[in-house]
Design a protein around this motif. Structure first.
Motif, PDB file in Angstrom:
ATOM      1  N   THR A 251       0.789  -1.267   0.285  1.00  0.00           N
ATOM      2  CA  THR A 251      -0.063  -0.370  -0.042  1.00  0.00           C
ATOM      3  C   THR A 251       0.480   0.684   0.384  1.00  0.00           C
ATOM      4  O   THR A 251       0.306   2.009  -1.289  1.00  0.00           O
ATOM      5  N   LEU A 252       1.792   1.755   1.155  1.00  0.00           N
ATOM      6  CA  LEU A 252       2.898   2.861   1.024  1.00  0.00           C
ATOM      7  C   LEU A 252       3.538   3.130  -0.193  1.00  0.00           C
ATOM      8  O   LEU A 252       3.604   4.184  -0.697  1.00  0.00           O
ATOM      9  N   ARG A 253       3.749   1.758  -0.838  1.00  0.00           N
ATOM     10  CA  ARG A 253       5.066   1.680  -2.222  1.00  0.00           C
ATOM     11  C   ARG A 253       3.820   2.080  -3.184  1.00  0.00           C
ATOM     12  O   ARG A 253       4.201   3.319  -4.482  1.00  0.00           O
ATOM     13  N   HIS A 254       2.562   1.916  -3.490  1.00  0.00           N
ATOM     14  CA  HIS A 254       2.108   2.542  -3.940  1.00  0.00           C
ATOM     15  C   HIS A 254       1.338   4.288  -3.422  1.00  0.00           C
ATOM     16  O   HIS A 254      -0.186   5.204  -4.125  1.00  0.00           O
ATOM     17  N   GLY A 255       1.321   4.611  -2.793  1.00  0.00           N
ATOM     18  CA  GLY A 255       1.179   5.655  -2.172  1.00  0.00           C
ATOM     19  C   GLY A 255       2.364   6.714  -1.947  1.00  0.00           C
ATOM     20  O   GLY A 255       2.841   7.089  -2.450  1.00  0.00           O
ATOM     21  N   PRO A 256       2.040   6.997   0.199  1.00  0.00           N
ATOM     22  CA  PRO A 256       3.603   8.003   0.014  1.00  0.00           C
ATOM     23  C   PRO A 256       4.294   7.986  -0.784  1.00  0.00           C
ATOM     24  O   PRO A 256       5.097   8.943  -0.702  1.00  0.00           O
ATOM     25  N   MET A 257       4.866   6.332  -0.665  1.00  0.00           N
ATOM     26  CA  MET A 257       6.640   6.116  -0.526  1.00  0.00           C
ATOM     27  C   MET A 257       6.461   5.599  -2.281  1.00  0.00           C
ATOM     28  O   MET A 257       7.230   4.256  -2.542  1.00  0.00           O
ATOM     29  N   LYS A 258       5.884   5.608  -2.933  1.00  0.00           N
ATOM     30  CA  LYS A 258       5.914   5.713  -4.098  1.00  0.00           C
ATOM     31  C   LYS A 258       6.972   5.910  -4.305  1.00  0.00           C
ATOM     32  O   LYS A 258       7.041   8.150  -4.479  1.00  0.00           O
ATOM     33  N   PRO A 259       8.283   5.037  -5.788  1.00  0.00           N
ATOM     34  CA  PRO A 259       8.885   5.723  -6.012  1.00  0.00           C
ATOM     35  C   PRO A 259       9.285   6.625  -7.647  1.00  0.00           C
ATOM     36  O   PRO A 259       9.795   6.899  -7.978  1.00  0.00           O
TER      37      PRO A 259
END
Ligand SMILES: Cc1cc2nc3c(=O)[nH]c(=O)nc-3n(C[C@H](O)[C@H](O)[C@H](O)COP(=O)(O)OP(=O)(O)OC[C@H]3O[C@@H](n4cnc5c(N)ncnc54)[C@H](O)[C@@H]3O)c2cc1C
Length: 487
Positions: A251-259
């Protein structure tokens, strides 16, 4: 005969909405008494006595008035002579396509403009009950952290339970404690925006193993117990980071932590697996806030887990994240189209307590409440802004546009709302046409054109509404209304 023109309008709460409402009323030539309790009583989130203090992020979000609904409401507010927008513009700090501000400079500017206005008197006091009957016109703009006794009085008057949900704030880090041998400056997709450079954010890269260890720590982290609010819903736009992590490892990698849109300046050939971004928080550039990292983790746990982030191993925190209550009324049931409580003529509500969400939206509803109250004092009827404008669509949502769903009937069904194009009426059929010379006109292009057309329509209709308002004695456009001396 009563000298109505000189009877003051009372505004309770000197936050984003109350300050804007007071300014609009005073600019219409009517005296205002602004009652603000900070100075004698604080809240769980405010840190200063300044008016219009920003309690969490320093961002007013997108400033793109051509295709973003937030940028459109900025532009409409500027047209309407908004104090909040004038001070935000004046204290802007670089943030790519967003309008972010130096929070102290911004709040001080609002405070001195209000203090310096000849028609505004500021009283530092808590108003513990509903406005007394001899305040014939009043606006309650006491926000999500309305003091308990006033909240109880509102509840008693409306007969409806006030609603509450969790709202979490993100930590702020000292810039000089960030390791720039690991981190780098870059805005996503190098976006320059109106006030940025393309290098406005500090980025911390993570590989897959670091990301997984971070997620494990977040999910296992100790959170603060808030028994009192068990069962109250989270607002989806402001989910604590650990709640997002619990919803799924990715979830975070597709939210605030997306690269996406970011290239590690220290290692350009290796794509980071995830990225934590920090945004400048003050004009000096000494403070940076962790974007999207609102949290209810315990303070000690936060510091420990956030120091796992590459580049933040030695991070020092100017403020850690936290969790707060948010109180708002069931506006679609309780308010009429000019934000007046149906059960009490002359009493309006404004700001986040009406169920809008966000600094800009709160100020926008304050702007409207101020204009409606000023018009009422002058005995003129001010038509609401057209539904095609950002101001009108937000007002419409709060005062009636919301539909009660069968799944969630009753008060819970009305959820706080940011401005977005979903609140605007559809374009006329046939408005979206393939531009000449373009071979393929794809769905994505159509969506962009739709936003552009909605934005242009909103600004045109807002200008028309302000012009009509001016003809009935309300000041229309102008940053010029705000004298530089007052700031
Ligand atoms: C913890 C938290 C974090 C948030 N983070 C963000 C964010 O990052 N970005 C964003 O866009 N929005 C955020 N919001 C939402 C919202 O935009 C802000 O709360 C915004 O300040 C709301 O504006 P307002 O004018 O309605 O209320 P406020 O700005 O809170 O102003 C209300 C004022 O009323 C005063 N007051 C309260 N009770 C009384 C009383 N009885 N008598 C006299 N004065 C009284 C208060 O002291 C305060 O000054 C956050 C909200 C909370 C609670």
């Amino acid at each position: 005969m009563k000298d109505i023109a000189s009877s003051p309008i009372h505004v309770v709460g000197g936050g984003l909405a109350g300050s804007e409402a007071a300014w609009q009323i005073a600019q219409a030539g009517i005296p205002v008494i602004l009652h603000e309790m900070r100075g004698v009583r604080g809240t769980d989130a405010h840190k200063t006595d300044g008016l219009a203090e920003l309690v969490c992020s320093n961002s007013f979000r997108s400033d793109d008035a051509t295709s973003n609904a937030v940028g459109v409401i900025h532009a409409e507010m500027r047209l309407a002579g908004s104090l909040i927008m004038a001070c935000a513009d004046r204290y802007q700090v670089p943030a790519g396509g967003a309008l972010a501000v130096d929070r102290d400079g911004f709040s001080q500017a609002v405070t001195s403009a209000i203090d310096g206005h000849p028609l505004i008197t500021v009283l530092r006091e808590e108003i513990q009950g509903l406005p007394p009957n001899d305040w014939d016109l009043a606006i309650v703009a006491t926000g999500p952290l309305t003091s308990p006794s006033l909240a109880a009085a509102i509840q008693a008057e409306t007969g409806e339970d006030s609603l509450a949900f969790f709202d979490a704030i993100a930590p702020i880090v000292y810039r000089d404690s960030i390791d720039m041998d690991i981190c780098w400056y870059q805005s996503r997709y190098d976006k320059v925006g109106p006030g940025g450079t393309g290098k406005d954010y500090i980025n911390c890269p993570m590989d897959e193993a670091q990301y997984n260890a971070f997620i494990d720590a977040l999910v296992a982290g100790d959170t603060v117990g808030f028994k009192e609010w068990e069962g109250t819903p989270y607002f989806d736009g402001c989910l604590p980071i650990e709640v997002m992590a619990e919803r799924g490892r990715e979830t975070l990698r597709h939210g605030p932590m997306k690269p996406m849109g970011l290239t590690n300046a220290h290692n350009p050939t290796v794509k980071p697996y995830a990225v934590v971004q920090l945004r400048q928080d003050n004009a000096l550039g000494t403070l940076y806030n962790m974007v999207g990292f609102q949290t209810k983790l315990k303070y000690g746990t936060q510091a420990e887990i956030f120091r796992m982030i590459p580049g933040l191993e030695k991070a020092e925190f100017a403020r850690l994240g936290g969790l707060h209550r948010n109180t708002y009324i069931n506006s679609p049931m309780l308010l009429d189209g000019t934000l007046t409580l149906k059960s009490r003529p002359g009493l309006r509500f404004a700001g986040q307590i009406t169920g809008c969400e966000g600094y800009v939206e709160s100020a926008a509803i304050g702007l409207l409440a101020g204009r409606f109250a000023a018009a009422e004092r002058k005995g003129i009827v001010l038509a609401p802004p057209p539904a095609t404008t950002a101001l009108g669509s937000l007002l419409g949502h709060i005062t009636g546009g919301h539909l009660v769903s069968d799944d969630e009937p009753g008060k819970r069904s009305f959820q706080p709302m940011n401005i977005n194009f979903g609140l605007f009426p559809e374009l006329e059929p046939g408005a979206i046409t393939k531009p000449e010379g373009i071979k393929r006109f794809r769905g994505k292009d159509k969506a962009i054109m739709k936003k552009q057309l909605m934005a242009a329509r909103a600004l045109r209709d807002c200008a028309g509404w302000l012009e009509a308002a001016r003809s009935v004695g309300q000041p229309a456009s102008s940053a010029a209304l705000l004298s530089a001396d007052a700031m």
